[in-house]
Design a protein around this motif. Structure first.
Motif, PDB file in Angstrom:
ATOM      1  N   LEU A  49       1.209  -1.177   0.064  1.00  0.00           N
ATOM      2  CA  LEU A  49       0.011   0.262  -0.103  1.00  0.00           C
ATOM      3  C   LEU A  49       1.208   1.473  -0.078  1.00  0.00           C
ATOM      4  CD1 LEU A  49      -2.408  -1.057   2.698  1.00  0.00           C
ATOM      5  CD2 LEU A  49      -2.523  -1.371   0.346  1.00  0.00           C
ATOM      6  N   LEU A  50       0.534   2.538  -0.420  1.00  0.00           N
ATOM      7  CA  LEU A  50       1.144   3.517  -0.718  1.00  0.00           C
ATOM      8  C   LEU A  50       1.071   4.614   0.605  1.00  0.00           C
ATOM      9  CD1 LEU A  50       0.361   3.654  -4.530  1.00  0.00           C
ATOM     10  CD2 LEU A  50       2.163   2.886  -3.597  1.00  0.00           C
ATOM     11  N   GLY A  51       1.628   5.119   0.218  1.00  0.00           N
ATOM     12  CA  GLY A  51       1.796   6.389   1.922  1.00  0.00           C
ATOM     13  C   GLY A  51       1.219   7.587   0.903  1.00  0.00           C
ATOM     14  N   ALA A  52       1.295   8.177  -0.202  1.00  0.00           N
ATOM     15  CA  ALA A  52       0.457   8.779  -0.651  1.00  0.00           C
ATOM     16  C   ALA A  52      -0.136   8.242  -2.045  1.00  0.00           C
ATOM     17  CB  ALA A  52       1.129   9.988  -0.882  1.00  0.00           C
ATOM     18  N   SER A  53      -1.327   8.704  -2.762  1.00  0.00           N
ATOM     19  CA  SER A  53      -1.873   8.410  -4.146  1.00  0.00           C
ATOM     20  C   SER A  53      -0.394   8.328  -5.654  1.00  0.00           C
ATOM     21  CB  SER A  53      -2.811   9.370  -3.935  1.00  0.00           C
ATOM     22  OG  SER A  53      -3.070  10.448  -4.295  1.00  0.00           O
ATOM     23  N   THR A  54       0.147   9.105  -5.121  1.00  0.00           N
ATOM     24  CA  THR A  54       1.124   9.457  -5.983  1.00  0.00           C
ATOM     25  C   THR A  54       2.928   9.466  -5.436  1.00  0.00           C
ATOM     26  OG1 THR A  54       1.464  11.811  -4.845  1.00  0.00           O
ATOM     27  CG2 THR A  54       0.098  12.681  -6.768  1.00  0.00           C
ATOM     28  N   GLU A  55       2.521   8.903  -4.572  1.00  0.00           N
ATOM     29  CA  GLU A  55       3.683   7.414  -4.935  1.00  0.00           C
ATOM     30  C   GLU A  55       4.538   7.302  -5.898  1.00  0.00           C
ATOM     31  OE1 GLU A  55       4.583   5.975  -0.301  1.00  0.00           O
ATOM     32  OE2 GLU A  55       5.563   4.405  -1.812  1.00  0.00           O
ATOM     33  N   ILE A  56       5.333   6.840  -6.256  1.00  0.00           N
ATOM     34  CA  ILE A  56       5.473   6.172  -7.185  1.00  0.00           C
ATOM     35  C   ILE A  56       5.981   4.265  -7.370  1.00  0.00           C
ATOM     36  CG2 ILE A  56       8.122   6.044  -7.420  1.00  0.00           C
ATOM     37  CD1 ILE A  56       8.593   6.876 -10.366  1.00  0.00           C
ATOM     38  N   HIS A  57       5.652   3.207  -7.973  1.00  0.00           N
ATOM     39  CA  HIS A  57       5.737   2.457  -7.714  1.00  0.00           C
ATOM     40  C   HIS A  57       4.989   1.178  -8.820  1.00  0.00           C
ATOM     41  CE1 HIS A  57       0.732   3.348  -8.174  1.00  0.00           C
ATOM     42  NE2 HIS A  57       0.924   2.230  -8.500  1.00  0.00           N
TER      43      HIS A  57
END
Ligand code: JHZ
Ligand code: ZN
Length: 419
Positions: A45-53
């Motif tokens: 899961l991401l810490g921010a919706s814009t985090e690159i993954h």
């Protein structure tokens, strides 16, 4: 909001490897029957919706030699399981299932007649997660031990349950003198790439007359129930009994009993022991015959699945598009939910947020679609018109908890419907 530019496909092969031979029989007769595109790791899961993954190809192959369905790539397990957002104890239904399983194994123990039978049976649970099954074993009177790689699943000291925080392997079995009466592995066998190493370790850790119990999502239920969302990178294999029997025979750990279980949309529970310890029960031959008669041992049988999955995607997209402007929330930020949302291209435009009762998941974002995960109080605050049951396998439990909200429910699997 997340978007495609934030996703990167790792073409270098550094954190995943491409499958060229079958995990069970080592054959190379592998044929693709389903391609779900590229997908992120659902529990990262991401810490921010814009985090690159990163995203990885999600393609299912069929081994024409032993009938094992398997993904075309293996992502480095450390990326998925060193920290693991999934806590199995959050579901009461699963806890109840674990309690029944503990009773089932205690019944086997009670019936056992052996001059070397000890007072309390010892069980080791591989991939013990947050200790859900181990606690039930202890209540039943077992001596318990766990093995769990995720560092965020340290059990509280007061539980007094010893857990080795490692990945299960033959070398781990060699490092400890385990000697278990029962070894259990629920919802982990599909995660394992080197099944030979895993089983060599099990054989070493099991007493000569011990029993090994495995539970896996059952491919027959997956296909009949259109459960395409259960396909994601944690699940490297999609099991029938046919390839499991092949594998266990290779390791002289014959499967002597098989049961179909309702949990997680339909699972297979198999019981195996060292050669000559248990008589093989009719359930094994019966299910093998059934798989053959129903066509699961032939590649052609799998081709219709793709059409059904594509139809389901269109139906879900259509339904959610028709609801734009309404308050729509999800319940259960499950791995399968992430898989479904990504495959269907759903964004916060259609589902504004997802409630999950797992504290580790709250405040994070579903990778790929960028939908925020929130705690239960948001249901009361938002008062949604619709709740999408992303953990449809626990529909009864989720509906019971939210009935008072008066929302309608969207159940996406096996076919999209509103109730
Ligand atoms: P759930 C996991 O898949 C991962 P997931 C794994 N790879 C696997 O094989 C399967 O399990 C079997 C939440 N919830 O169990 C908890 C509530 O919030 O269907 C979970 O986040 N409140 C090991 O993730 C999610 O829903 C509740 O009351 O697809 C359910 O996830 C209940 C009942 C659930 O597994
Ligand atoms: Zn094979």
């Amino acid at each position: 909001m997340s978007g495609p530019h934030l996703l990167t496909l790792n073409e270098g092969g550094v954190d995943y490897k491409v499958v060229t031979e079958c995990r069970v029989c080592k054959g190379t007769n592998l044929k693709t029957y389903l391609d779900l595109g590229n997908a992120p790791l659902p529990n990262n899961l991401l810490g921010a919706s814009t985090e690159i993954h990163r995203v990885y190809p999600l393609r299912v192959l069929f081994c024409q030699d032993c009938c094992l369905s398997q993904l075309s790539v293996v992502v480095n397990p450390k990326l998925m399981f060193d920290q693991y957002a999934y806590h199995s104890s959050v579901s009461q239904t699963f806890k109840d299932h674990c309690a029944t399983m503990a009773q089932d194994l205690m019944d086997i123990w009670k019936k056992k007649e052996s001059p070397t039978k000890r007072v309390m049976p010892m069980v080791m649970d591989i991939a013990s997660n947050d200790g859900c099954l181990l606690r039930e074993f202890r209540k039943e009177g077992f001596t318990v031990n766990g093995v769990e790689p995720a560092k965020n699943h340290m059990l509280p000291f007061e539980d007094l349950i010893p857990v080795i925080h490692e990945y299960w392997s033959e070398s781990l079995a060699n490092a400890y003198t385990i000697n278990a009466d029962f070894i259990t592995a629920t919802n982990v066998f599909a995660h394992v790439d080197d099944l030979d190493d895993f089983l060599r370790g099990v054989k070493k850790a099991l007493r000569p007359d011990g029993v090994f119990v495995v539970e896996v999502p059952y491919l027959q239920d997956l296909m009949l129930g259109n459960q395409y969302d259960t396909i994601y990178h944690e699940h490297l294999s999609y099991f029938l009994l046919t390839p499991l029997k092949h594998l266990f025979d290779l390791h002289s750990l014959p499967i002597f009993r098989v049961e179909r279980q309702k949990i997680h949309g339909g699972s297979l529970r198999i019981y195996a022991a060292k050669a000559g310890v248990h008589e093989v029960e009719p359930s094994v031959e019966q299910l093998l015959n059934h798989e053959r008669l129903m066509g699961y041992t032939k590649f052609n049988h799998y081709q219709v699945f793709k059409k059904n999955v594509e139809q389901e995607r269109r139906d879900l997209q259509k339904m959610l598009m028709g609801l734009v402007g309404k308050k729509v929330m999800g319940y259960g930020a499950s791995a399968k939910g992430a898989s479904l949302l990504n495959y269907c291209g759903i964004t916060p435009f259609q589902i504004q947020s997802i409630v999950d009762d797992t504290p580790d998941k709250q405040g994070k974002f579903v990778p790929g679609c960028g939908i925020p995960i929130v705690d239960f109080s948001h249901f009361e605050k938002e008062r949604p018109d619709y709740i999408v049951l992303l953990a449809w396998n626990f529909a009864d439990e989720l509906i019971k908890k939210t009935k008072h909200l008066g929302a309608k429910y969207i159940i996406p699997i096996p076919w999209v419907r509103v109730i």
